[in-house]
Design a protein around this motif. Structure first.
Motif, PDB file in Angstrom:
ATOM      1  N   ASN A 124       0.823  -1.212   0.000  1.00  0.00           N
ATOM      2  CA  ASN A 124       0.000   0.000   0.000  1.00  0.00           C
ATOM      3  C   ASN A 124       0.855   1.258   0.000  1.00  0.00           C
ATOM      4  OD1 ASN A 124      -2.306  -1.511  -0.013  1.00  0.00           O
ATOM      5  ND2 ASN A 124      -2.755  -1.255   2.153  1.00  0.00           N
ATOM      6  N   ALA A 125       1.960   1.228   0.746  1.00  0.00           N
ATOM      7  CA  ALA A 125       2.828   2.401   0.819  1.00  0.00           C
ATOM      8  C   ALA A 125       3.502   2.693  -0.514  1.00  0.00           C
ATOM      9  CB  ALA A 125       3.880   2.197   1.903  1.00  0.00           C
ATOM     10  N   ASN A 126       3.672   1.660  -1.355  1.00  0.00           N
ATOM     11  CA  ASN A 126       4.369   1.833  -2.626  1.00  0.00           C
ATOM     12  C   ASN A 126       3.434   1.984  -3.819  1.00  0.00           C
ATOM     13  OD1 ASN A 126       6.904   1.662  -1.440  1.00  0.00           O
ATOM     14  ND2 ASN A 126       6.994  -0.561  -1.633  1.00  0.00           N
ATOM     15  N   ILE A 127       2.112   2.069  -3.569  1.00  0.00           N
ATOM     16  CA  ILE A 127       1.171   2.150  -4.685  1.00  0.00           C
ATOM     17  C   ILE A 127       1.477   3.332  -5.593  1.00  0.00           C
ATOM     18  CG2 ILE A 127      -1.237   2.709  -5.260  1.00  0.00           C
ATOM     19  CD1 ILE A 127      -2.144   0.856  -3.098  1.00  0.00           C
ATOM     20  N   ASP A 128       1.770   4.489  -5.017  1.00  0.00           N
ATOM     21  CA  ASP A 128       1.992   5.704  -5.798  1.00  0.00           C
ATOM     22  C   ASP A 128       3.464   5.977  -6.070  1.00  0.00           C
ATOM     23  OD1 ASP A 128      -0.773   6.227  -5.807  1.00  0.00           O
ATOM     24  OD2 ASP A 128      -0.646   7.172  -3.829  1.00  0.00           O
ATOM     25  N   VAL A 129       4.340   5.063  -5.694  1.00  0.00           N
ATOM     26  CA  VAL A 129       5.770   5.239  -5.937  1.00  0.00           C
ATOM     27  C   VAL A 129       6.086   4.841  -7.371  1.00  0.00           C
ATOM     28  CG1 VAL A 129       8.092   4.511  -5.260  1.00  0.00           C
ATOM     29  CG2 VAL A 129       6.325   4.837  -3.523  1.00  0.00           C
ATOM     30  N   GLU A 130       6.730   5.735  -8.095  1.00  0.00           N
ATOM     31  CA  GLU A 130       7.021   5.469  -9.509  1.00  0.00           C
ATOM     32  C   GLU A 130       8.221   4.553  -9.685  1.00  0.00           C
ATOM     33  OE1 GLU A 130       7.425   9.110 -11.605  1.00  0.00           O
ATOM     34  OE2 GLU A 130       5.362   9.773 -11.228  1.00  0.00           O
ATOM     35  N   ASP A 131       9.228   4.707  -8.830  1.00  0.00           N
ATOM     36  CA  ASP A 131      10.455   3.921  -8.970  1.00  0.00           C
ATOM     37  C   ASP A 131      10.294   2.586  -8.246  1.00  0.00           C
ATOM     38  OD1 ASP A 131      13.010   3.086  -9.502  1.00  0.00           O
ATOM     39  OD2 ASP A 131      13.949   4.269  -7.917  1.00  0.00           O
ATOM     40  N   GLN A 132       9.795   1.573  -8.976  1.00  0.00           N
ATOM     41  CA  GLN A 132       9.654   0.222  -8.443  1.00  0.00           C
ATOM     42  C   GLN A 132      10.305  -0.746  -9.430  1.00  0.00           C
ATOM     43  OE1 GLN A 132       5.887  -0.929  -6.548  1.00  0.00           O
ATOM     44  NE2 GLN A 132       5.082   1.099  -7.019  1.00  0.00           N
ATOM     45  N   PRO A 133      11.590  -1.034  -9.240  1.00  0.00           N
ATOM     46  CA  PRO A 133      12.326  -1.847 -10.228  1.00  0.00           C
ATOM     47  C   PRO A 133      11.699  -3.205 -10.495  1.00  0.00           C
ATOM     48  CG  PRO A 133      13.823  -0.831  -8.648  1.00  0.00           C
ATOM     49  CD  PRO A 133      12.439  -0.587  -8.132  1.00  0.00           C
ATOM     50  N   HIS A 134      11.255  -3.897  -9.445  1.00  0.00           N
ATOM     51  CA  HIS A 134      10.659  -5.219  -9.644  1.00  0.00           C
ATOM     52  C   HIS A 134       9.387  -5.113 -10.484  1.00  0.00           C
ATOM     53  CE1 HIS A 134      12.725  -7.035  -5.840  1.00  0.00           C
ATOM     54  NE2 HIS A 134      13.546  -6.896  -6.854  1.00  0.00           N
ATOM     55  N   LYS A 135       8.506  -4.191 -10.110  1.00  0.00           N
ATOM     56  CA  LYS A 135       7.223  -4.049 -10.794  1.00  0.00           C
ATOM     57  C   LYS A 135       7.411  -3.643 -12.242  1.00  0.00           C
ATOM     58  CE  LYS A 135       2.721  -1.771 -10.399  1.00  0.00           C
ATOM     59  NZ  LYS A 135       1.895  -0.817  -9.599  1.00  0.00           N
ATOM     60  N   SER A 136       8.306  -2.715 -12.492  1.00  0.00           N
ATOM     61  CA  SER A 136       8.520  -2.256 -13.865  1.00  0.00           C
ATOM     62  C   SER A 136       9.091  -3.347 -14.752  1.00  0.00           C
ATOM     63  CB  SER A 136       9.460  -1.043 -13.871  1.00  0.00           C
ATOM     64  OG  SER A 136      10.743  -1.395 -13.343  1.00  0.00           O
ATOM     65  N   ALA A 137       9.761  -4.322 -14.139  1.00  0.00           N
ATOM     66  CA  ALA A 137      10.308  -5.442 -14.907  1.00  0.00           C
ATOM     67  C   ALA A 137       9.339  -6.615 -14.997  1.00  0.00           C
ATOM     68  CB  ALA A 137      11.619  -5.912 -14.282  1.00  0.00           C
ATOM     69  N   GLY A 138       8.151  -6.481 -14.393  1.00  0.00           N
ATOM     70  CA  GLY A 138       7.157  -7.546 -14.447  1.00  0.00           C
ATOM     71  C   GLY A 138       7.304  -8.580 -13.353  1.00  0.00           C
ATOM     72  N   PHE A 139       7.988  -8.215 -12.255  1.00  0.00           N
ATOM     73  CA  PHE A 139       8.180  -9.140 -11.145  1.00  0.00           C
ATOM     74  C   PHE A 139       7.489  -8.596  -9.898  1.00  0.00           C
ATOM     75  CE2 PHE A 139      11.580 -10.087 -14.038  1.00  0.00           C
ATOM     76  CZ  PHE A 139      11.792 -11.451 -13.928  1.00  0.00           C
ATOM     77  N   LEU A 140       7.304  -9.478  -8.926  1.00  0.00           N
ATOM     78  CA  LEU A 140       6.794  -9.093  -7.622  1.00  0.00           C
ATOM     79  C   LEU A 140       7.937  -9.035  -6.625  1.00  0.00           C
ATOM     80  CD1 LEU A 140       3.641 -11.415  -7.483  1.00  0.00           C
ATOM     81  CD2 LEU A 140       3.670  -8.971  -8.020  1.00  0.00           C
ATOM     82  N   THR A 141       7.732  -8.305  -5.535  1.00  0.00           N
ATOM     83  CA  THR A 141       8.710  -8.258  -4.455  1.00  0.00           C
ATOM     84  C   THR A 141       8.244  -9.191  -3.354  1.00  0.00           C
ATOM     85  OG1 THR A 141       9.217  -5.948  -4.970  1.00  0.00           O
ATOM     86  CG2 THR A 141       9.901  -6.779  -2.821  1.00  0.00           C
ATOM     87  N   GLY A 142       8.956 -10.294  -3.189  1.00  0.00           N
ATOM     88  CA  GLY A 142       8.546 -11.296  -2.222  1.00  0.00           C
ATOM     89  C   GLY A 142       7.393 -12.143  -2.742  1.00  0.00           C
ATOM     90  N   VAL A 143       6.944 -13.054  -1.907  1.00  0.00           N
ATOM     91  CA  VAL A 143       5.828 -13.939  -2.259  1.00  0.00           C
ATOM     92  C   VAL A 143       4.513 -13.207  -2.006  1.00  0.00           C
ATOM     93  CG1 VAL A 143       4.628 -16.065  -1.600  1.00  0.00           C
ATOM     94  CG2 VAL A 143       7.122 -16.046  -1.810  1.00  0.00           C
ATOM     95  N   PRO A 144       3.577 -13.182  -2.960  1.00  0.00           N
ATOM     96  CA  PRO A 144       2.305 -12.496  -2.743  1.00  0.00           C
ATOM     97  C   PRO A 144       1.464 -13.167  -1.665  1.00  0.00           C
ATOM     98  CG  PRO A 144       2.268 -13.722  -4.800  1.00  0.00           C
ATOM     99  CD  PRO A 144       3.677 -13.767  -4.298  1.00  0.00           C
ATOM    100  N   ALA A 145       0.508 -12.403  -1.133  1.00  0.00           N
ATOM    101  CA  ALA A 145      -0.272 -12.875   0.017  1.00  0.00           C
ATOM    102  C   ALA A 145      -0.996 -14.200  -0.234  1.00  0.00           C
ATOM    103  CB  ALA A 145      -1.257 -11.793   0.452  1.00  0.00           C
ATOM    104  N   PRO A 146      -1.753 -14.362  -1.328  1.00  0.00           N
ATOM    105  CA  PRO A 146      -2.437 -15.652  -1.537  1.00  0.00           C
ATOM    106  C   PRO A 146      -1.470 -16.823  -1.661  1.00  0.00           C
ATOM    107  CG  PRO A 146      -3.367 -13.943  -2.953  1.00  0.00           C
ATOM    108  CD  PRO A 146      -2.119 -13.386  -2.368  1.00  0.00           C
ATOM    109  N   ALA A 147      -0.353 -16.598  -2.376  1.00  0.00           N
ATOM    110  CA  ALA A 147       0.644 -17.668  -2.502  1.00  0.00           C
ATOM    111  C   ALA A 147       1.254 -17.997  -1.154  1.00  0.00           C
ATOM    112  CB  ALA A 147       1.730 -17.252  -3.495  1.00  0.00           C
ATOM    113  N   GLY A 148       1.465 -16.971  -0.314  1.00  0.00           N
ATOM    114  CA  GLY A 148       1.993 -17.222   1.025  1.00  0.00           C
ATOM    115  C   GLY A 148       1.054 -18.084   1.855  1.00  0.00           C
ATOM    116  N   ALA A 149      -0.253 -17.837   1.722  1.00  0.00           N
ATOM    117  CA  ALA A 149      -1.231 -18.665   2.436  1.00  0.00           C
ATOM    118  C   ALA A 149      -1.164 -20.107   1.951  1.00  0.00           C
ATOM    119  CB  ALA A 149      -2.636 -18.101   2.237  1.00  0.00           C
TER     120      ALA A 149
END
Length: 255
Positions: A124-149
């Motif tokens: 949530n804190a990074n929703i409006d952050v433009e500089d997100q290297p993982h997201k811009s490359a099509g990756f996630l940071t860490g394991v997403p919540a549903p996958a973690g469950a």
């Protein structure tokens, strides 16, 4: 004379009700998993949480299709994820195994909940952050919540599949729960749907594979879910290597 302004409309637009309702259903199904776990109905407990994950994957797409995205929906989605994929799996795995680890079993369960909350807060804190290297490359940071469950429930899923009693032992479940908690808040690059690009000649084969997986989930859900989870874990080193390759390519192009 200055014309009177029309009163501003506040509240949730009607088109946003459907995706928000789907999010609320995901929350309800996640909590229902706890109810089944209290009754010792482990298959129903896992199925409820898995179905919550399916609904969680649908609400965002429905919101975009209806153009019903809203800040309210984003906050509701995060709150739902904390409960459905943090609190519920932690209680299920605690009742199934960790309660037999004196004093520290509940600590491992809490670690999963806290790391899910921290991950979602970071998102949530990074929703409006433009500089997100993982997201811009099509990756996630860490394991997403549903996958973690799904991953924290993997020993339970494998136990239902194989019946191996050792999978229920705390010396297996506790370290695995700690590892999943670490993956949730880690900075490791993991695959997302946008990481994959299918060539045109592979699309038909991909559709056939998806259909076969769907049929396998219906006919043999626990072996299928177990294998999917194992494959996902095995893909994490490859996702890290893929992101490093993308980062090197970007660095070379920037020179």
């Amino acid at each position: 004379m200055t014309p009177a302004r029309a009163p501003s409309r506040r509240g949730i637009p009607l088109r946003a009700l459907i995706p928000n309702a789907v999010t609320a259903l995901a929350l309800c199904f996640g909590l229902t998993g706890v109810r089944f776990a209290i009754a010792g109905q482990w298959e129903q407990a896992v199925a409820a949480i898995i179905f919550a994950g399916v609904l969680d994957g649908m609400d965002g797409r429905i919101a975009r299709a209806l153009k019903g995205q809203s800040r309210f929906g984003a906050e509701l989605d995060s709150l739902s994820d904390v409960i459905a994929f943090g609190v519920s799996p932690a209680i299920v795995i605690y009742l199934w195994s960790l309660q037999h680890l004196p004093k520290f079993g509940w600590v491992f369960a809490l670690a999963h909940v806290v790391c899910q909350a921290l991950r979602l807060a970071r998102f949530n804190a990074n929703i409006d952050v433009e500089d997100q290297p993982h997201k811009s490359a099509g990756f996630l940071t860490g394991v997403p919540a549903p996958a973690g469950a799904g991953l924290v429930l993997l020993p339970l899923i494998l136990w239902m599949w194989t019946g191996i009693s050792e999978l229920r032992e705390v010396y297996v479940v506790a370290p695995w729960t700690a590892l999943v908690a670490f993956l949730l808040v880690s900075n490791l690059a993991t695959y997302s749907w946008t990481s994959f690009r299918l060539r045109s000649h592979m699309r038909l084969g991909a559709l056939v594979a998806i259909a076969l997986v769907g049929a396998a989930l219906v006919s043999a859900p626990w072996p299928t879910l177990g294998l999917i989870s194992i494959v996902y874990v095995l893909l994490i080193p490859f996702s890290i290597a893929s992101y490093r390759k993308v980062r090197r390519q970007r660095a070379a192009a920037a020179r």
